[in-house]
Design a protein around this motif. Structure first.
Motif, mmCIF file in Angstrom:
data_model
loop_
_atom_site.group_PDB
_atom_site.id
_atom_site.type_symbol
_atom_site.label_atom_id
_atom_site.label_comp_id
_atom_site.label_asym_id
_atom_site.label_seq_id
_atom_site.Cartn_x
_atom_site.Cartn_y
_atom_site.Cartn_z
ATOM 1 N N SER A 30 40.445 42.113 36.750
ATOM 2 C CA SER A 30 41.634 42.713 37.456
ATOM 3 C C SER A 30 40.148 43.078 39.124
ATOM 4 O O SER A 30 40.325 42.708 40.177
ATOM 5 C CB SER A 30 42.015 43.992 37.141
ATOM 6 O OG SER A 30 42.886 44.095 37.019
ATOM 7 N N TYR A 31 39.117 43.134 38.606
ATOM 8 C CA TYR A 31 37.961 43.274 39.184
ATOM 9 C C TYR A 31 37.673 42.639 39.912
ATOM 10 O O TYR A 31 38.062 42.474 41.313
ATOM 11 C CB TYR A 31 36.951 44.088 39.174
ATOM 12 C CG TYR A 31 35.549 44.757 40.159
ATOM 13 C CD1 TYR A 31 35.003 45.706 40.643
ATOM 14 C CD2 TYR A 31 34.966 43.463 39.542
ATOM 15 C CE1 TYR A 31 34.404 46.306 41.367
ATOM 16 C CE2 TYR A 31 33.461 43.857 40.824
ATOM 17 C CZ TYR A 31 34.156 45.559 41.171
ATOM 18 O OH TYR A 31 32.211 45.720 42.360
ATOM 19 N N GLU B 96 33.166 55.079 25.490
ATOM 20 C CA GLU B 96 33.751 54.056 24.963
ATOM 21 C C GLU B 96 33.995 52.982 25.689
ATOM 22 O O GLU B 96 33.659 51.453 26.025
ATOM 23 C CB GLU B 96 34.872 53.315 23.894
ATOM 24 C CG GLU B 96 34.446 54.106 22.765
ATOM 25 C CD GLU B 96 35.588 54.240 20.996
ATOM 26 O OE1 GLU B 96 35.938 53.268 21.734
ATOM 27 O OE2 GLU B 96 36.109 55.610 21.010
ATOM 28 N N MET B 97 34.208 53.028 26.898
ATOM 29 C CA MET B 97 34.501 52.173 28.487
ATOM 30 C C MET B 97 33.042 51.398 29.069
ATOM 31 O O MET B 97 32.850 50.471 28.522
ATOM 32 C CB MET B 97 35.451 52.878 29.627
ATOM 33 C CG MET B 97 36.147 52.815 29.621
ATOM 34 S SD MET B 97 37.461 53.603 31.466
ATOM 35 C CE MET B 97 36.291 52.520 32.245
ATOM 36 N N ALA C 63 31.328 49.359 33.411
ATOM 37 C CA ALA C 63 30.596 50.134 34.299
ATOM 38 C C ALA C 63 30.156 48.902 35.225
ATOM 39 O O ALA C 63 30.859 49.693 36.719
ATOM 40 C CB ALA C 63 28.812 50.408 34.113
ATOM 41 N N PRO C 64 30.310 47.257 35.221
ATOM 42 C CA PRO C 64 29.844 46.690 36.744
ATOM 43 C C PRO C 64 31.589 46.316 36.830
ATOM 44 O O PRO C 64 31.296 45.794 38.129
ATOM 45 C CB PRO C 64 29.560 44.791 35.999
ATOM 46 C CG PRO C 64 28.905 45.732 34.740
ATOM 47 C CD PRO C 64 29.965 46.950 34.099
ATOM 48 N N TYR C 65 32.756 46.975 36.284
ATOM 49 C CA TYR C 65 33.709 46.387 36.667
ATOM 50 C C TYR C 65 34.238 47.693 37.672
ATOM 51 O O TYR C 65 35.609 47.463 37.572
ATOM 52 C CB TYR C 65 34.524 45.856 35.905
ATOM 53 C CG TYR C 65 33.934 44.623 35.480
ATOM 54 C CD1 TYR C 65 33.335 43.294 35.872
ATOM 55 C CD2 TYR C 65 33.370 44.483 34.252
ATOM 56 C CE1 TYR C 65 32.598 42.192 35.426
ATOM 57 C CE2 TYR C 65 32.594 43.294 33.779
ATOM 58 C CZ TYR C 65 32.465 42.762 34.344
ATOM 59 O OH TYR C 65 31.462 41.582 33.701
ATOM 60 N N VAL D 92 37.322 49.612 43.877
ATOM 61 C CA VAL D 92 37.950 49.350 42.436
ATOM 62 C C VAL D 92 37.688 50.404 42.023
ATOM 63 O O VAL D 92 36.935 50.790 41.453
ATOM 64 C CB VAL D 92 37.283 48.180 41.423
ATOM 65 C CG1 VAL D 92 38.659 48.014 40.276
ATOM 66 C CG2 VAL D 92 38.377 46.450 42.576
ATOM 67 N N LEU D 93 38.829 51.397 41.369
ATOM 68 C CA LEU D 93 39.045 52.323 41.005
ATOM 69 C C LEU D 93 39.156 52.398 39.222
ATOM 70 O O LEU D 93 40.619 51.517 39.312
ATOM 71 C CB LEU D 93 39.726 53.667 41.453
ATOM 72 C CG LEU D 93 39.166 54.052 42.579
ATOM 73 C CD1 LEU D 93 39.403 53.439 43.738
ATOM 74 C CD2 LEU D 93 40.164 55.622 42.562
ATOM 75 N N ALA D 94 38.229 52.868 38.462
ATOM 76 C CA ALA D 94 38.746 52.375 36.902
ATOM 77 C C ALA D 94 39.630 53.924 36.556
ATOM 78 O O ALA D 94 39.356 55.590 36.622
ATOM 79 C CB ALA D 94 38.253 52.065 35.684
#
Lengths: 395, 259
Positions: free
Chosen positions: A203-204, A242-243, A249-251, A216-218
Motif C-alpha cells: 500500500s505504501y 512484531e510489526m 518501519a520503512p512502510y 501513510v499511517l499504520a
C-alpha cells in the motif's frame, strides 16, 4: 363447438387486466419498492476557515453512510464551528469499488467537497473488503467485510492508490486498515502482524506513487490486553513490536493509535494491564526503542462514554472533564502527537445502545454537553455554564 | 362486466391464490432441524457482557437477563450452551462469520441488518416512557404543555422534548446530568413528569418500591435475538422457544429477576 370454446376463451381473457393496467401496477410496484426520493439540491456555500486556538483538535466522522447531502454539510459545519481542524473519515473500499475496477466515487466526492469547503483537513481511513475481493460463504460461514485475503492485498493497494490520486489536492493522510490487532477487525481470523506489514509494503508505494506528499499511517492499533494466541486479538504493544521485527518501519510515516480513557481520568498513570488514556506511552516507548521516534503519532480514536449503565462509562460531567484534560495533557506532554481525534462526531441513525454515548452530536443534530465543552476549549471561550441542574435534594 | 369489477376480481384472485400458496407452504414446512440449526451440538451465543443488567462479566462467568434467557432457551431446546463475550462492534461479524450461532445481547431490531440477519419476536421493549404520578397521569407529549418535565440532558428524551419547542405552550424543561436524577425530581415533586427509558424506570422502581407511577410509551425500542439469515432452522427454533417462554410466563419471571 370450436366457436363456443373461442368465445369462452375470449371472455376469460377479458377478465384479466389489460396491458395498460398491468403496466401501471408494475410501475406502482417498482415505485413503492425502491427508495426513491426527490433529487436534493444543496448549496456548497462560501468557503470557510476553521477558527480555533487548538489545531490538534480532531474528530472522527461517519459520513460514509449519511444518505442526505444536507446532513453531510451540516455535520461538517458543526465540526468547523466546534473548532476542530481535522476529521478522520472512513472511505470503505467496498463502497467505492463495488465491482472489480469499477469505481463509484459519488459519496466520497460529496464528503470531500464539503469538508474542503469547511476548511477541514481529512485523514482517510481505509478498509472494508468488497464481495468480489474475498472468498464466498461456505458451510454457513461467510467472510466478513473485514476479511482481506492475502490474494487481494494488491487490489487493496490499487484502491488506496486510486483514492490518493483522485483526491491528491484534498487528502494527504491515509490510515491503512483499522485495529488490525483485533481478530474481528481482521476478518475473524487470528491477527497477523507480519501479514499486516506485507499489506503496508504494497500500500505504501502505491499511495506514494499517486501522491508523493501523502502521509501513510499504520496501525490504528486498538488498546487491548489480549495475550499471544488469544482468539480475540493481540496486545497492541506486542503487535507493534512484531510489526517492527517483520520489517515494517520503512512502510509508514506515522503511527495511528486508539487511546480511550475507559473509566479513568486522562492523566491517570499507565500500568501493566490498565486500559487508560496514557497507556499510549508504552507504544511510544516501543517506537523509540525501534529508532522510530522521529515519526509522529496520530490518536485517531479517543474519548469517554457516558452511558448510564455501560460498565466502561463515566458520568457525563466526568466525560467533559476527562476529555478536556486529555487535550491539555497532549498539548503539555506529548509533542509527538499531531492530532487527538474524538470518537465519534455523530451517527447517521441511533444505535440505541451505549455506543450512542460516545457521540458529540445526536443523529437529529442535537448538540451534547461534550460538544460545547470541546468548543469552549478549542475556541478559547469561557462560557462555563453548567448544562444541567444540580441533583434534586430530598426536602 | 365493467373494467373496475374485472380489476377487482383479478386482484382478488391474486390475493386468494397467494394466501393459499402461503398457507400450503406453512403447512408443509418441515419442523426446524436441531442438528442443522446448531451443527456443533451446542448453542454458541454471542453476548456483549458489559451492559448490566442484561449481561455482565465478573471474571468467572457471565450473568444477567440475557444470560438467563439464553439458558432457558437452551434448556427447552435441550442442548448445552456456551457464551462468547464480544464487544458491541464485533457482535454481528461474529454471527455472520459463524463464530457464534445466535446473538442475545440487548439487541435492538435494525432493519438495515436484515439482509444478513433474522430477528426473533421481541422479548423486551426499552422505549421511552412518559412517567407521571399515578394520580396525575399525562397521556402524551402534548399533555405536557405548562408542566415541568425532567429528563437527562443530551439523551433521547431531550431530543423528543426539543421537538416540542416550537409549540406555543411548551413544557418547562428540567435537564439533569443523569436519568435517575430526572426520576428523583419527579418523585420529590420538583417535576410534574419525567421522560426516561424503560430500563431506567424499572431499575429505579426496584429502589423505591412504594412509589407508584403512571407510564405511557412515547416510542418503542424492541430487543430481539438475532440468527444468521441463512440459518432458518436456528431462527425458527429460537423464535418458537421464545414464544413458548412468553406464553408460559417464564420470560416475565426472568425479566422480573433483573428489572
Amino acid at each position: 363447438m370450436l366457436n363456443s370454446f373461442r368465445q369462452e376463451l375470449r371472455r376469460a381473457f377479458m377478465l384479466l387486466p389489460r396491458p395498460g393496467w398491468l403496466l401501471l401496477l408494475t410501475a406502482v410496484y417498482i415505485f413503492l419498492s425502491t427508495n426513491w426520493s426527490p433529487v436534493e439540491y444543496v448549496e456548497l456555500g462560501e468557503a470557510q476557515i476553521v477558527q480555533t486556538t487548538k489545531p490538534q483538535v480532531c474528530v472522527h466522522t461517519l459520513l460514509e453512510n449519511e444518505v442526505q447531502e444536507r446532513k453531510i454539510k451540516r455535520s461538517l459545519e458543526l465540526v468547523r464551528e466546534m473548532g476542530a481542524t481535522t476529521i478522520v473519515q472512513f472511505f470503505p473500499w467496498a463502497y467505492f469499488e463495488p465491482n472489480d475496477d469499477k469505481y463509484n466515487w459519488t459519496q466520497a466526492d460529496l464528503i470531500v467537497r464539503h469538508a474542503k469547503n469547511q476548511g477541514l483537513r481529512i485523514i482517510a481511513r481505509l478498509g472494508l473488503v468488497p464481495d468480489w475481493a474475498r472468498p464466498a460463504a461456505s458451510d454457513g460461514r461467510a467472510t466478513t467485510l473485514n476479511y482481506l485475503p492475502e490474494a487481494s492485498f494488491d487490489d487493496f493497494a490499487q484502491y488506496a492508490s486510486r483514492l490518493a490520486a483522485r483526491y491528491r489536492e484534498e487528502i494527504r493522510h491515509f490510515i491503512i486498515w483499522n485495529e488490525p490487532n483485533l481478530s474481528f477487525e481482521w476478518g475473524y481470523r487470528p491477527v497477523d502482524p507480519a501479514a499486516y506489514v506485507r499489506l503496508l509494503k504494497l500500500s505504501y508505494p502505491a499511495i506514494k506513487d499517486a501522491n508523493p506528499q501523502a502521509v501513510v499511517l499504520a496501525g490504528a492499533l486498538a488498546p487491548t490486553n489480549e495475550i499471544q494466541g488469544s482468539p480475540a486479538g493481540l496486545n497492541e504493544n506486542l503487535y507493534l513490536r512484531e510489526m517492527y521485527s517483520s520489517g515494517g518501519a520503512p512502510y509508514f510515516d506515522a503511527l495511528a493509535v486508539h487511546s480511550y480513557g475507559a473509566t479513568e481520568s486522562a492523566d491517570a498513570e499507565p500500568g501493566a494491564g490498565r486500559l487508560n488514556f496514557r497507556r499510549l506511552e508504552f507504544l511510544r516507548q516501543i517506537m523509540l526503542e525501534a529508532g522510530d521516534g522521529a515519526k509522529p503519532v496520530f490518536i485517531t480514536e479517543s474519548g469517554w462514554n457516558d452511558h448510564p449503565r455501560w460498565s466502561g462509562a463515566v458520568r457525563p460531567s466526568q466525560r467533559l472533564q476527562y476529555t478536556i484534560k486529555a487535550f491539555e495533557y497532549v498539548e503539555a506532554n506529548w509533542p509527538w502527537v499531531e492530532q487527538l481525534c474524538i470518537w465519534a462526531f455523530r451517527y447517521p441513525a441511533p444505535l440505541n445502545g451505549y455506543p450512542d454515548n460516545f457521540t458529540l452530536v445526536s443523529p437529529e443534530f442535537m448538540l451534547k454537553p461534550i460538544y460545547y465543552a470541546i468548543q469552549d476549549y478549542a475556541r478559547g471561550w469561557e462560557r462555563g455554564a453548567t448544562q444541567w441542574l444540580p441533583p434534586p435534594e430530598e426536602p | 362486466m365493467n373494467k373496475r369489477v374485472r380489476l377487482a376480481l383479478s386482484l382478488g384472485l391474486l390475493v386468494i391464490s397467494s394466501s393459499l400458496l402461503y398457507l400450503f407452504a406453512s403447512l408443509t414446512e418441515r419442523p426446524a432441524d436441531k442438528v442443522k440449526a446448531f451443527p456443533r451440538g451446542i448453542i454458541v451465543v454471542g453476548v456483549d457482557a458489559s451492559v448490566p443488567p442484561f449481561a455482565s462479566d465478573d471474571g468467572q462467568a457471565v450473568h444477567g437477563l440475557d444470560i438467563d434467557l439464553a439458558k432457558a432457551i437452551a434448556r427447552m431446546i435441550d442442548l448445552p450452551i456456551r457464551f462468547v463475550n464480544i464487544g458491541y462492534y464485533g457482535l454481528y461479524d461474529a454471527l455472520i462469520s459463524g463464530e457464534v450461532d445466535i446473538l442475545i445481547s440487548a439487541l435492538r431490531v435494525e432493519e438495515a441488518r436484515m439482509d444478513d440477519v433474522r430477528y426473533t419476536r421481541h422479548y423486551f421493549d426499552n422505549g421511552l416512557l412518559l412517567v407521571a404520578p399515578v394520580d396525575e397521569p399525562v397521556a402524551s407529549l402534548d399533555g405536557l404543555a405548562g408542566l415541568k418535565v425532567s429528563y437527562e440532558f443530551g439523551s433521547r428524551a431531550d431530543t423528543e422534548l426539543r421537538k416540542l419547542e416550537d409549540k406555543n405552550e411548551a413544557a418547562t424543561r428540567l435537564p439533569y446530568e443523569l436519568p435517575t436524577y430526572a426520576l428523583d425530581s419527579l418523585r420529590l415533586e420538583y417535576a410534574d413528569a419525567a421522560i426516561v427509558d424503560a430500563i431506567t424506570l424499572r431499575l429505579y422502581q426496584r429502589r423505591f418500591t412504594d412509589w407508584n407511577t403512571a407510564e405511557r410509551y412515547l416510542s418503542r425500542d424492541h430487543y430481539a435475538i438475532a440468527a444468521r439469515r441463512d440459518n432458518r432452522d436456528a431462527w425458527r427454533l429460537v423464535d418458537g422457544t421464545l414464544a413458548a417462554l412468553k406464553e408460559s410466563g417464564e420470560l416475565d419471571k426472568i425479566i422480573a429477576m433483573w428489572l
